[in-house]
Design an enzyme around this catalytic site. Structure first.
Site, PDB file in Angstrom:
ATOM      1  N   TYR A 147       0.421  -1.274   0.093  1.00 11.34           N
ATOM      2  CA  TYR A 147      -0.098   0.070  -0.073  1.00 11.34           C
ATOM      3  C   TYR A 147       0.755   1.900   0.538  1.00 11.34           C
ATOM      4  CZ  TYR A 147      -3.394   2.879   1.349  1.00 11.34           C
ATOM      5  OH  TYR A 147      -4.779   4.400   1.568  1.00 11.34           O
ATOM      6  N   ASP A 250       9.175   2.272   0.257  1.00 11.40           N
ATOM      7  CA  ASP A 250       8.098   2.735   0.597  1.00 11.40           C
ATOM      8  C   ASP A 250       8.432   3.099   2.126  1.00 11.40           C
ATOM      9  OD1 ASP A 250       6.368   4.350   2.220  1.00 11.40           O
ATOM     10  OD2 ASP A 250       4.488   3.431   0.155  1.00 11.40           O
ATOM     11  N   LYS A 278       4.314   8.980   8.984  1.00  9.85           N
ATOM     12  CA  LYS A 278       3.580   8.632  10.000  1.00  9.85           C
ATOM     13  C   LYS A 278       5.014   9.218  11.089  1.00  9.85           C
ATOM     14  CE  LYS A 278       1.276   5.012   8.303  1.00  9.85           C
ATOM     15  NZ  LYS A 278      -0.401   4.520   8.071  1.00  9.85           N
TER      16      LYS A 278
END
Ligand code: PMP
Length: 447
Positions: A147, A250, A278
């Site tokens: 994702y 990522d 994050k």
């Protein structure tokens, strides 16, 4: 034994109200739950409270964005100081963003130049457009289940129930994550499996000169916790270098969390570009696109690849990231996270062995998952097969059991938890014994 009960009347009422003014009563799929989500009203350190006053040890940690603990004093102080001395946002060049770019260059192996949008989705979007701009190629090689945010470039083959007869693992047809996506993009996406080095090699043989970038989660956390097998990332690196393909790690989850320098520090494999998000700002919305100077300098104004954003280098968020970085640089935080993770892992593994149930615990540092199967989990299909079967019900039972014992595990499609530096040994012990009790109580079902 009496089963603890949760009162959820206020969450139920709010859900009714929410349904009148928010689609499905929530801000997106990741927040939904059956029959309704718990509406949270406060979080501090390792604890979170819902509107009914239930208190939980929080293993969701804002989808992993909270690494030091909710509302960590160091970050709160850094932000308060910035609000006092600087303000909220200038949308101009500012000294804090220079400091942060210097820190990132010092910390992240591939980092030479950085830009700071807000969300992980923006960072991967810019990474891919930059790779296309630099190489003049259009195709993107991405991995099943990985994702990278919700934009049309990457929202393919993210989450689905695998059906090998329709969609072969060796060369899957890209599956759009949403209606409304541009179907024309499908032609630019090539999908392969995580931990399948030969698949990557085959795709590069087939499309090599047309592939702009290989983007992947170096440690695959969007299917729980799946580690790269020896040699896999190394081969990706080698093939990308040979073929002039931009290798993008990522690290929106792994960055700062699995090690200060992310998965690339842990594995020793350095990509060309990296996205972070994050944990970088302990819950404030700041993301990072960083990487090799010669690539990053192709961004405007020096180069010809567009980058912009009202909130890029936002003052408050950058101050939060600087405070979080300063705290993490001491090193004791990661040692503590590893120790707490190890404590949980050894307790739960002993419980699995004791109860003789078919389950496995995977962990990297402070991120853990529990799969209720003894089949090996090496890629997305292994995990999705499990989640698409009745075992899913077991996951829901486990979550409910933990909630009733004061432990919040987010209602996601798989079980994944994040430990923060604010968790205590006693809290980990509590979560461990609740988990072990669950395994014991449900041993027949889980054998
Ligand atoms: N990349 C990865 C690996 C992610 O896990 C996520 C979010 N879970 C994103 C990108 C997108 O980040 P955001 O939700 O901040 O847009």
């Amino acid at each position: 034994m009496t089963t603890p009960r949760l009162s959820t009347e206020k969450s139920a009422e709010l859900f009714e109200r929410a349904n009148r003014v928010e689609p499905g009563g929530v801000q997106g799929q990741g927040r939904s739950a059956s029959p309704f989500p718990l509406f949270m009203s406060r979080a501090e350190a390792s604890h979170i409270w819902d509107v009914d006053g239930n208190e939980f040890i929080d293993f969701h940690a804002g989808f992993g964005s909270v690494i030091l603990g909710h509302n960590a004093p160091a970050v709160r102080d850094g932000v308060a100081k910035a609000l006092d001395e600087n303000g909220v946002t200038f949308a101009t060049a500012n000294p804090l963003e220079v400091q942060l770019a210097e820190q990132i260059a010092d910390i992240v192996p591939c980092a030479e130049r950085s830009v700071f949008p807000c969300t992980g989705t923006e960072a991967t979007y810019h990474a891919i457009r930059l790779a296309r701009g630099v190489t003049g190629r259009e195709r993107i090689l991405k991995l099943e289940g990985h994702y990278h945010g919700w934009h049309d470039y990457v929202s393919w083959s993210v989450r689905f129930e695998p059906d090998a007869t329709v969609n072969p693992a060796s060369n899957p047809i890209p599956i759009p994550a949403s209606t409304g996506m541009l179907r024309a993009i499908e032609d630019s996406v090539v999908i392969r499996q995580y931990n399948d080095a030969e698949g990557i090699r085959e795709a590069i043989d087939r499309y090599g000169g047309e592939i702009a970038a290989l983007i992947l989660e170096p440690i695959f956390l969007n299917a729980g916790v799946i580690l790269p097998e020896p040699g896999y990332l190394e081969l990706c690196r080698e093939l990308c270098t040979q073929e002039g393909i931009v290798l993008i790690f990522d690290e929106v989850i792994t960055g700062f969390r699995v090690a200060l320098g992310g998965a690339q520090e842990l594995t020793g494999v350095t990509p060309d570009l990296t996205t972070l998000g994050k944990a970088v700002a302990n819950g404030f919305p700041l993301s990072v696109l960083t990487g090799r100077a010669d690539l990053m300098d192709r961004l405007v104004p020096r180069g010809d690849v567009l980058f912009g954003g009202t909130f890029a280098g936002h003052v408050t968020n950058t101050a939060a990231a600087l405070a979080c970085t300063a705290e993490l640089r001491h090193g004791h935080v990661h040692r503590r996270l590893e120790a707490l993770g190890h404590q949980f892992e050894s307790g739960v593994r002993a419980g699995i062995a004791d109860a003789q149930v078919r389950a496995q615990f995977h962990r990297v540092g402070s991120v853990w998952t529990l799969y209720f199967t003894d089949r090996p989990i090496r890629n997305y299909r292994d995990a999705a097969l499990l989640i698409a079967t009745k075992d899913n019900e077991v996951q829901a039972m486990f979550r409910r059991w933990m909630l009733e014992r004061g432990v919040y595990i987010h209602p996601h499609y798989m079980l994944r938890g994040y430990i923060t530096a604010a968790h205590t040994e006693e809290e980990i012990e509590h979560a461990t014994s609740a988990t072990v009790d669950f395994l014991r109580e449900h041993r027949q079902r889980l054998q």
